[in-house]
Design a protein around this motif. Structure first.
Motif: not given
Length: 279
Positions: A11-30, A119-127
């Motif tokens: 579902x869309x909400x699961x995709x959004x959650x996964x995108x945000x999780x990946x974005x946070x992991x990347x931006x706050x990690x590597x 896309x994941x990093x952009x989602x993170x930044x916008x949040x």
């Protein structure tokens, strides 16, 4: 792309959650966006309550650059930028007004960011919370290129099962070699000496000479994997000495175990190079 393939039936909400999780992991990690873009005190201490509102000064012979405010503030940050404009700025170094982003933004390495991870990093930044913070304009005492290359699109995330290729990908988006490769007198990376270190960088704690990351005796040849990992995560070398910022160990500590193993495997596979001390 990776996220689409994995989540196409979710579902869309699961995709959004996964995108945000990946974005946070990347931006706050590597990728460690905050290592440069977090607001800092006059002493260089991160001001976490002011988020990614920028202002950190990089004072070099070739430029006096300030890290931009990349929070979604509409007036002083990137709040009015579209996803496409943010992506073009991160991966191609071009702002919405057409101007070029100069060093120390490691565009040459961010060009390797996959479409999905971008896309994941952009989602993170916008949040992130918008923070009003006017940052001074950077001044360059060197000519900037007309561009960093042709437009980038269609980049896939390498399979994590391909350890060396995925490790190289992590090293690229973590911009390891932007600091750990020597430069010539014009500031250009000497890619035939990839990873040999020797740059002198002005960090929050003063001048830092970057070490050799290749498997040469002057580099990591005698280091164990555990010692390399400790240096990346904790900023402590094999002798127990503290490493200094601008090394982003405050964020690299969040890199997952499998990703850290892939990154170390890639460093082990580099061509051995003698330490390139250009002081």
């Amino acid at each position: 792309m990776y996220l689409v393939l994995v989540l196409s039936g979710a579902p869309a909400w699961a995709q959004d959650d996964a995108l945000m999780a990946r974005g946070a992991y990347l931006a706050e990690g590597v990728v460690a966006c905050a290592n440069c873009h977090i607001a800092r005190s006059a002493q260089g201490r991160p001001l976490f309550d002011q988020g990614l509102s920028g202002g950190m000064l990089f004072d070099d012979a070739a430029f006096k650059a300030y890290a931009a405010n990349i929070t979604p503030d509409p007036e002083t940050g990137v709040g009015k930028w579209t996803d496409a404009q943010l992506g073009k700025a991160i991966r191609e170094g071009i702002r919405p007004d057409g101007s070029l982003i100069g060093p120390p933004m490691p565009i040459a390495f961010y060009r390797n960011l996959s479409d999905a991870d971008l896309a994941a990093i952009i989602a993170y930044l916008k949040a992130q919370p918008p923070v009003r913070h006017v940052v001074e304009k950077s001044v360059y005492r060197m000519p900037l290129p007309s561009s960093y290359g042709p437009p980038v699109a269609g980049v896939e995330t390498p399979a994590a099962t391909d350890t060396l290729k995925y490790g190289e990908y992590l090293a690229n988006i973590g911009h390891c070699m932007d600091c750990h490769t020597p430069r010539n007198d014009k500031g250009m990376l000497l890619m035939n000496h990839l990873g040999a270190g020797g740059q002198t960088l002005k960090g929050p704690a003063g001048d830092v000479v970057t070490p050799n990351l290749t498997p040469d005796p002057s580099g990591l040849k005698t280091w164990t994997d555990a010692q390399i990992e400790r240096a990346i995560r904790e900023g402590v070398d094999k002798h127990g000495a503290r490493l200094q910022p601008i090394m982003a160990f405050g964020w690299y500590k969040n890199i997952s175990g499998p990703d850290m193993s892939a990154l170390i495997a890639y460093l082990r596979a580099l061509k051995p190079q003698p330490f390139a001390d250009r002081k």
